[in-house]
Design a protein around this motif. Structure first.
Motif, PDB file in Angstrom:
ATOM      1  N   ASP A  23       0.806  -1.229   0.000  1.00 40.39           N
ATOM      2  CA  ASP A  23       0.000   0.000   0.000  1.00 40.39           C
ATOM      3  C   ASP A  23       0.837   1.276   0.000  1.00 40.39           C
ATOM      4  N   GLU A  24       1.946   1.288   0.696  1.00 39.84           N
ATOM      5  CA  GLU A  24       2.752   2.505   0.800  1.00 39.84           C
ATOM      6  C   GLU A  24       3.964   2.518  -0.135  1.00 39.84           C
ATOM      7  N   PHE A  49      13.191  -2.186  -1.995  1.00 38.62           N
ATOM      8  CA  PHE A  49      11.928  -2.612  -1.374  1.00 38.62           C
ATOM      9  C   PHE A  49      12.246  -3.068   0.033  1.00 38.62           C
ATOM     10  N   GLU A  50      11.877  -2.265   1.018  1.00 41.60           N
ATOM     11  CA  GLU A  50      12.197  -2.565   2.407  1.00 41.60           C
ATOM     12  C   GLU A  50      10.974  -2.410   3.300  1.00 41.60           C
ATOM     13  N   PRO A  51      10.049  -3.357   3.203  1.00 46.58           N
ATOM     14  CA  PRO A  51       8.875  -3.299   4.080  1.00 46.58           C
ATOM     15  C   PRO A  51       9.270  -3.700   5.496  1.00 46.58           C
ATOM     16  N   LEU A  56       1.498  -5.961   5.427  1.00 45.69           N
ATOM     17  CA  LEU A  56       0.653  -6.756   4.549  1.00 45.69           C
ATOM     18  C   LEU A  56       0.891  -6.358   3.101  1.00 45.69           C
ATOM     19  N   VAL A  57       0.882  -7.346   2.216  1.00 48.05           N
ATOM     20  CA  VAL A  57       1.057  -7.124   0.782  1.00 48.05           C
ATOM     21  C   VAL A  57       0.077  -8.016   0.043  1.00 48.05           C
ATOM     22  N   THR A  58      -0.123  -7.746  -1.244  1.00 46.83           N
ATOM     23  CA  THR A  58      -0.854  -8.676  -2.093  1.00 46.83           C
ATOM     24  C   THR A  58       0.124  -9.217  -3.126  1.00 46.83           C
TER      25      THR A  58
END
Length: 97
Positions: A23-24, A49-51, A56-58
């Motif tokens: 989302d972000e 890419f560093e969540p 949560l992801v899809t």
């Protein structure tokens, strides 16, 4: 389970292209390294890419003859190579067969 290996599910090596949406952080394309009944491991490589753990992801597998389902997943592990993602079940589907 002994040592640091707390895996509950057998891993199977599998290379597939996935589309991941956060989302972000936005939309990304990654390759998988393995898959299990509990989730999958993605190779992040040099992509920015560093969540956070717990985000949560899809995820949707790409390159299928028909569109694959879009699955909700949670980031549960980070290594130098990539990220471990766990399938998040829809409460309405838990227990359904």
């Amino acid at each position: 389970m002994s040592g640091a290996d707390r895996r509950q599910h057998l891993r199977t090596a599998m290379s597939a292209t996935i589309r991941l949406v956060h989302d972000e952080l936005g939309e990304f394309t990654f390759s998988t390294a393995d898959v299990s009944d509990g989730g999958l491991f993605i190779i992040v490589g040099d992509q920015a890419f560093e969540p956070a753990i717990g985000d949560l992801v899809t995820v949707q597998v790409q390159g299928m003859p028909v569109p694959a389902p879009i699955l909700d997943m949670k980031v549960v592990r980070r290594t130098d190579d990539g990220l471990g993602l766990r399938f998040e079940l829809d409460p309405a589907q838990e227990g359904a067969s």
